[in-house]
Design a protein around this motif. Structure first.
Motif, PDB file in Angstrom:
ATOM      1  N   HIS A   1       0.821  -1.211   0.000  1.00  0.00           N
ATOM      2  CA  HIS A   1       0.000   0.000   0.000  1.00  0.00           C
ATOM      3  C   HIS A   1       0.856   1.263   0.000  1.00  0.00           C
ATOM      4  CE1 HIS A   1       0.920   0.269   4.268  1.00  0.00           C
ATOM      5  NE2 HIS A   1       0.303  -0.881   4.528  1.00  0.00           N
TER       6      HIS A   1
ATOM      7  N   TYR B   1       0.667   8.465   6.015  1.00  0.00           N
ATOM      8  CA  TYR B   1      -0.322   7.536   5.446  1.00  0.00           C
ATOM      9  C   TYR B   1      -0.917   6.707   6.575  1.00  0.00           C
ATOM     10  CZ  TYR B   1       1.593   8.818   0.925  1.00  0.00           C
ATOM     11  OH  TYR B   1       1.996   9.526  -0.180  1.00  0.00           O
TER      12      TYR B   1
ATOM     13  N   VAL C   1      -2.660   4.077   7.251  1.00  0.00           N
ATOM     14  CA  VAL C   1      -3.155   2.866   6.608  1.00  0.00           C
ATOM     15  C   VAL C   1      -2.439   1.663   7.204  1.00  0.00           C
ATOM     16  CG1 VAL C   1      -1.436   3.067   4.762  1.00  0.00           C
ATOM     17  CG2 VAL C   1      -3.523   1.724   4.362  1.00  0.00           C
TER      18      VAL C   1
ATOM     19  N   ALA D   1      -6.373  -3.290   7.607  1.00  0.00           N
ATOM     20  CA  ALA D   1      -7.516  -2.466   7.207  1.00  0.00           C
ATOM     21  C   ALA D   1      -7.821  -2.626   5.729  1.00  0.00           C
ATOM     22  CB  ALA D   1      -7.240  -0.996   7.526  1.00  0.00           C
ATOM     23  N   VAL D   2      -6.786  -2.710   4.909  1.00  0.00           N
ATOM     24  CA  VAL D   2      -6.992  -2.865   3.462  1.00  0.00           C
ATOM     25  C   VAL D   2      -7.573  -4.235   3.148  1.00  0.00           C
ATOM     26  CG1 VAL D   2      -5.856  -2.949   1.215  1.00  0.00           C
ATOM     27  CG2 VAL D   2      -5.187  -1.209   2.872  1.00  0.00           C
TER      28      VAL D   2
ATOM     29  N   GLU E   1     -13.165   0.237   0.221  1.00  0.00           N
ATOM     30  CA  GLU E   1     -13.190   1.475   1.001  1.00  0.00           C
ATOM     31  C   GLU E   1     -11.775   2.049   1.177  1.00  0.00           C
ATOM     32  OE1 GLU E   1     -16.890  -0.636   1.510  1.00  0.00           O
ATOM     33  OE2 GLU E   1     -14.807  -1.282   1.705  1.00  0.00           O
ATOM     34  N   GLN E   2     -10.767   1.192   1.141  1.00  0.00           N
ATOM     35  CA  GLN E   2      -9.386   1.622   1.367  1.00  0.00           C
ATOM     36  C   GLN E   2      -8.597   1.769   0.055  1.00  0.00           C
ATOM     37  OE1 GLN E   2      -7.727   2.092   4.536  1.00  0.00           O
ATOM     38  NE2 GLN E   2      -9.802   2.116   5.336  1.00  0.00           N
ATOM     39  N   ARG E   3      -9.279   1.691  -1.083  1.00  0.00           N
ATOM     40  CA  ARG E   3      -8.557   1.635  -2.357  1.00  0.00           C
ATOM     41  C   ARG E   3      -7.759   2.898  -2.667  1.00  0.00           C
ATOM     42  NH1 ARG E   3     -13.690   3.032  -3.477  1.00  0.00           N
ATOM     43  NH2 ARG E   3     -14.202   4.293  -5.318  1.00  0.00           N
TER      44      ARG E   3
ATOM     45  N   PHE F   1      -5.581   4.035  -0.901  1.00  0.00           N
ATOM     46  CA  PHE F   1      -4.231   3.763  -0.416  1.00  0.00           C
ATOM     47  C   PHE F   1      -3.502   2.738  -1.281  1.00  0.00           C
ATOM     48  CE2 PHE F   1      -6.357   5.188   3.538  1.00  0.00           C
ATOM     49  CZ  PHE F   1      -5.512   6.242   3.851  1.00  0.00           C
TER      50      PHE F   1
ATOM     51  N   TYR G   1      -4.599  -2.721  -6.689  1.00  0.00           N
ATOM     52  CA  TYR G   1      -6.026  -2.913  -6.427  1.00  0.00           C
ATOM     53  C   TYR G   1      -6.654  -3.900  -7.405  1.00  0.00           C
ATOM     54  CZ  TYR G   1     -10.889  -2.083  -5.377  1.00  0.00           C
ATOM     55  OH  TYR G   1     -12.195  -2.269  -5.015  1.00  0.00           O
TER      56      TYR G   1
END
Length: 329
Positions: free
Chosen positions: A19, A131, A133, A137-138, A144-146, A148, A154
């Motif tokens: 990320h 960041y 992140v 979480a990803v 929702e975290q894309r 990052f 992705y």
């Protein structure tokens, strides 16, 4: 004055997934070092994306970085003397006699790993202020975290699902319905749009068929970054290739290349059966041609050794069949 020592930076991690926080560490190292090495751990227990794919993200984004794929490393986590020693010896073994001058991290293990490497301890963004992140979480909410994630990362976090079949087998309807059910996006057949604008006597040249496959692929790349968990695609380059063979007896070399690239481009392949009434519109060539093309598509998939699921019945029955496959993935 003597020649300055060559600065060689090292960072490591699972990168599950890779990320923007990880990128920040790597980019900092690239700015400060003469050479940067990244060790990426295999971690099938954490993420189902393979080590070569994850390593490929780093190689693609940072061609100057030397990436070491680390298999069979210790799984234990923690800061006991035994666990720390285990990781230190594993990393030193991977590096063999490679000299490291700076160790980059944003974790507490930077201290003991730097000591083991006899390198400077370079911490980057320990407080996650640049960041905010985390990999956890990803993984839990990739859509929702894309923000990052780089698009090339992705796209591998989603399942790419293609629906194949002869004309008038319900591909478009099914793709649209599936996208609605799974609150995601779907990719219409780009060839139809192109054909309506460029066809002459219902035909296209071999070069125009290449343009269709290229355009479809470009639209897919945009779609993949907007998808939520799944991306449903109506048709691909293999079908365009089959059309070229059917109408011209051959295909442009670039179209053959794009068809071959499609072999591994999608995670799941579904073929829509011919058990629904034929919709005899002016732009189609008849039910006989539909049956011939259906057989040709299945034969081509089998020749290319591409696994697929044959869908049959009503739209709802087909949706349930797709759902059953997705549930087992």
């Amino acid at each position: 004055m003597g020649e300055r020592e060559r600065r060689i930076g090292l960072t490591l991690g699972k990168y599950a997934p890779f990320h923007k926080g990880h990128q920040y560490v790597v980019e900092t190292a690239l700015r400060e070092m003469d050479e940067v090495i990244v060790i990426i751990y295999d971690c099938p227990e954490t993420i189902d994306i393979s080590l070569p794919v994850r390593a490929g993200w780093i190689r693609t984004l940072y061609p100057a970085v030397r990436v070491i794929e680390a298999r069979g490393g210790p799984n234990e986590v923690g800061y006991t003397p035994e666990i720390k020693a285990m990781h230190e010896q594993y990393v030193l073994g991977l590096l063999e006699d490679q000299r490291i001058t700076h160790f980059y991290s944003s974790e507490p293990y930077g201290e003991h790993m730097s000591e083991a490497l006899q390198a400077a301890d370079r911490r980057v963004d320990m407080g996650r202020t640049s960041y905010a992140v985390s990999g956890t979480a990803v993984r839990e909410a990739p859509y929702e975290q894309r923000a990052f994630l780089d698009p090339i990362v992705y796209r591998d976090m989603i399942k790419k699902i293609v629906l194949l079949g002869a004309p008038s087998t319900g591909k478009t309807t099914l793709a649209k319905v599936l996208a609605e059910r799974y609150a995601t996006v779907w990719m219409p057949e780009y060839g139809r749009e192109y054909w309506e604008q460029h066809q002459m006597d219902r035909r296209l040249t071999k070069e125009q068929l290449v343009e269709i496959a290229e355009g479809h692929r470009e639209h897919e790349e945009i779609l993949f970054n907007e998808a939520r968990r799944y991306a449903f695609v109506d048709t691909n380059a293999i079908t365009t290739y089959m059309f070229s063979l059917y109408y011209h007896g051959e295909a442009h070399p670039r179209l053959a290349e794009l068809a071959q690239l499609a072999v591994t481009r999608y995670d799941l392949v579904f073929v829509c059966d011919t058990d629904i009434p034929y919709d005899d519109t002016w732009d189609r060539s008849g039910d006989v041609q539909r049956m011939e093309f259906h057989a040709a598509i299945r034969a081509d998939l089998e020749q290319r050794d591409i696994p697929y699921t044959l869908l049959h019945g009503t739209v709802e029955q087909r949706v349930r069949q797709v759902k059953a496959v997705l549930y087992t993935e």
